[in-house]
Every structure is written in C-alpha cells, then in structure tokens.
Design an enzyme around this catalytic site. Sequence first.
Site, short mmCIF file in Angstrom:
data_model
loop_
_atom_site.label_atom_id
_atom_site.label_comp_id
_atom_site.label_asym_id
_atom_site.label_seq_id
_atom_site.Cartn_x
_atom_site.Cartn_y
_atom_site.Cartn_z
N ASP A 1 31.53 39.45 50.93
CA ASP A 1 32.76 39.65 50.16
C ASP A 1 33.58 38.38 50.35
O ASP A 1 34.21 38.19 51.39
CB ASP A 1 33.49 40.89 50.70
CG ASP A 1 34.84 41.10 50.05
OD1 ASP A 1 35.32 40.19 49.35
OD2 ASP A 1 35.43 42.18 50.26
N THR B 1 37.23 39.10 44.50
CA THR B 1 38.31 39.23 43.54
C THR B 1 38.41 37.89 42.82
O THR B 1 37.83 36.89 43.25
CB THR B 1 39.65 39.53 44.23
OG1 THR B 1 39.85 38.59 45.27
CG2 THR B 1 39.68 40.94 44.80
N TYR C 1 37.34 49.71 23.12
CA TYR C 1 36.38 50.33 24.03
C TYR C 1 35.06 49.58 23.96
O TYR C 1 34.56 49.30 22.86
CB TYR C 1 36.17 51.81 23.69
CG TYR C 1 36.91 52.69 24.66
CD1 TYR C 1 36.66 52.61 26.03
CD2 TYR C 1 37.87 53.60 24.22
CE1 TYR C 1 37.35 53.38 26.93
CE2 TYR C 1 38.57 54.38 25.13
CZ TYR C 1 38.31 54.27 26.48
OH TYR C 1 38.99 55.03 27.38
N GLU D 1 32.31 50.25 26.49
CA GLU D 1 31.43 50.72 27.57
C GLU D 1 30.00 50.26 27.30
O GLU D 1 29.52 50.32 26.17
CB GLU D 1 31.51 52.25 27.68
CG GLU D 1 32.74 52.66 28.48
CD GLU D 1 33.23 54.05 28.16
OE1 GLU D 1 33.42 54.33 26.96
OE2 GLU D 1 33.42 54.84 29.10
N LYS E 1 42.65 35.34 43.89
CA LYS E 1 43.17 34.71 45.12
C LYS E 1 42.97 33.19 45.00
O LYS E 1 43.55 32.59 44.10
CB LYS E 1 42.48 35.33 46.34
CG LYS E 1 42.78 36.84 46.46
CD LYS E 1 42.21 37.43 47.73
CE LYS E 1 42.61 38.88 47.90
NZ LYS E 1 41.59 39.84 47.43
N ARG F 1 44.12 39.15 37.89
CA ARG F 1 43.96 40.16 38.96
C ARG F 1 42.76 41.04 38.63
O ARG F 1 42.86 41.96 37.82
CB ARG F 1 45.25 40.98 39.05
CG ARG F 1 45.26 42.05 40.12
CD ARG F 1 46.67 42.46 40.46
NE ARG F 1 47.40 41.35 41.00
CZ ARG F 1 47.33 40.92 42.27
NH1 ARG F 1 46.58 41.56 43.14
NH2 ARG F 1 48.01 39.87 42.67
#
Length: 417
Positions: free
Chosen positions: A196, A222, A51, A53, A225, A231
């Site tokens: 984007d 992203t 974790y 955060e 691609k 991913r």
Amino acid sequence: MTNLAQYDPDIAHAIKNELERQRNGLEMIPSENFVSLAVLEAMGTVPTNKYAEGYPGKRYYGGNQFIDVMETLAIERAKKLFGAEYANVQPHAGSQANMAAYFAVMKPGEKLMGMALPMGGHLTHGHPLSFSGTFYQVVPYGVRRDGWLDMDEVRAIALREKPKVLVCGASAYPRLIDFKAFAQIAHETGAVAIADIAHVAGLVVGGAHPHPFPETDIVTTTTHKTLRGPRSALILAKAQYGAAIDKAIIPGLQGGPMEHIIAAKAVCFKEAMEPSFTDYARRIVANAKVLAETLMREGLTLVSGGTDNHLMLMDLTALNMAGKQAEALLDEVGITVNKNMIPYDPRKPLDPSGIRLGTPALTTRGFTEDDMKIVGRTIAEVLKNPTSDDTKSRAREVVRGLTEKYPLYPDLKYATY
Ligand code: DSN
C-alpha cells in the site's frame, strides 16, 4: 441553470472560505496536497452523470463510448507510470482499494499480516475496528523502540504465522520502506505480497523512494497524496491477479464508477509522467530533510531521528505537551498539522503524544529548503512558547509572508458572494 453562488450561497460561501483557508495557511498534513487546475477542472465535469458499471468495452449500460475513452486512457497511463502489468482505476478510495485487493486473494477468516496502526500502519492493515480486523485473522508487526522497521522481526513473524497476505506500507513512517524485502519474505512464506504505497506513490514514480514492482504482487494507492491527483485510489498488479481484482471491485464491492474522478486521475497520471514531476518528488524529500534537521536543531524530538521521505513524526513528551495541544497551537498561527500516535505511545488515539507533519503541499506551492528552515524555526518557537502572544503574532506574520510569496491558485476565480 443557475450557478452555485446564486442557487446555494451557503455552500458556495463555505467553499470560498475553504479556498481562502488553503491559500492563507501552511498545509503540512503529509497526506494532503494541492491539485492542478486541470485536475480540478476534470473533477467537476459531466461524466458524473453517467452510469458505467463494468469495464471499457464490457459495460452494463449503453452510451459509454466516451467514458471508455477516459477510463482506457487512465488505465494505460497508470500501467505506464508505475510499470505495472494491470491497473484498475475504479476504487473510490484507499480503503476500498485495499478491501478489493484482499477480497481478490483471501477468504474471510484467513490471516492478514500488516503494520499496526499505532506503529505507523493503517486502519485497513488489520485494525480491529476496521473491516480488515473483523473479516480476517490479524497478525500485526510494528517498529523497534528506535522507530525503525526491523525486517528480521517481520520475517520471523511471517515464518511463524504463515499469513495468506503480507501487506506493507504506512501512514506515519518517516523512513524508506524496502518493498522488495517485504515481497521476498511474503513469497518465502507462501503469502501474497501487497504494498500500500498511498503515502509515497508520488515519490515512487518520481524516483525518490524504492519501487514496489516487479517483486510485489499487488500495489494499492490513493491518488491524492504525494501523487497530487484527485481524492481517489488505484490498484496495480501482476497480470495474473487482474481478473480477480476486476471482479472484486465490481460486482464484489462497488457499483457505478466515478468517471469524472477517473478522468481527473488520467490527468494526474499524465502530469506525473512529466520530467518536472521527478524534480517535484526530489524537492519534497529535500524539503522534509531540511525541516527535520531544523526542528531537531531547535531541540525537538523526531521519531527515528529524522526522515527519508515526505513526513516526520514529532514526539512532544519532552515539551510536556500532547499532540492535541500542539495541533491547536499551530492551527492558531495558520499552520495545519495532525495529532498522531507515536510508536509505543502511552496515550490514546484521540489524545496521542505526537504530531505528524510533512512537505508535499508546501513543495507544490514552491517552498524551497531555505523556506523550510524558516517554517521549522517558527514551529519550534510556537511549540516551545505555548503561552506567548508575541510568539504567536510573529508566527502569523511569517505565515502571511510565506503564503503571499507563493500564492495558491492565483488564477482560480469563483463567483463573488
Ligand atoms: N488518512 C490518511 C492519512 O492521513 O495518512 C491515511 O489513510
């Protein structure tokens, strides 16, 4: 500890089958690619257990000294790669990156201007079924009947509507996007300019597509691609937006970051800074242009009359065929594409008039312009002879020859089943 094949042969077998499918077919969905073994390795590592955060040096949990090393490297490499003042490498996916960008600069109910999905845009650019069309007042723009963006029309809509955010970028637009012109229009009308660049990020950093910085305020993408990473996603911005974007990601929208994926993103950014990546980006576009010319020479119709990037959109109306049928036919011979709406499509999203295809994954395998001519002629033959078994057999032979010529992951060994 037992390994996957021993403990869960059902899942292991499905993964092995997927590897063989990728190896034995022509992957032509333009938003897909094949990551390097280094990226693949980083994704399957122990940071998944942690974790983290918060952000490097400011975590809500102890024990993050090595996680901070990974995330800091990812941030610094992302900034360098894109020439950005700020980077946030925590978005889990492209939709979350866009959600965080909007959340950082816009209140619910304010106006979001984006390209409509059926015109080549994206769900998160204001589609009524997406959060973006639910939380914000949407002002859509599209392309002309000839399939090209009309910047005068975009400007006229923005001047009339005065959106809070003008988002540009597309999922099915085969031409270059003038990010600078979009940013100018946004600033003229008082909007925040968001680009984007998910589809073209690899082309942008490889110098094969115009760059959104320094004009654009916030850039989302992203990473899987054309950028050829894991991913996942990324937000870049001018420094003044950094604090708001950090807050939008956590505590705004996400919990624990996926640090194993962030490690893999760092590897991807390092790869994309190699001189060879520039050549890769150039070859993606060169291959796409040859493929488009071959398809059109064979009499097939491409929206906008060709391509300037990594993808093309085929209008199947003249063949009296729908996208669904074309997708299935090509699938039968080992060529993977996706059915897609074309601009002004009279048909429905799940049964549209077109298919979308592209070259990033085949270019990663090593396909050349000569190979793309063979691929184009094979696709055309299958689509023009949908009932011919001879055609399909010939196409399968072509696919087999090409996939054997360019083996995928020859060094990747999974345990035998
Ligand atoms: N699903 C992506 C694509 O295929 O283009 C867009 O998010």
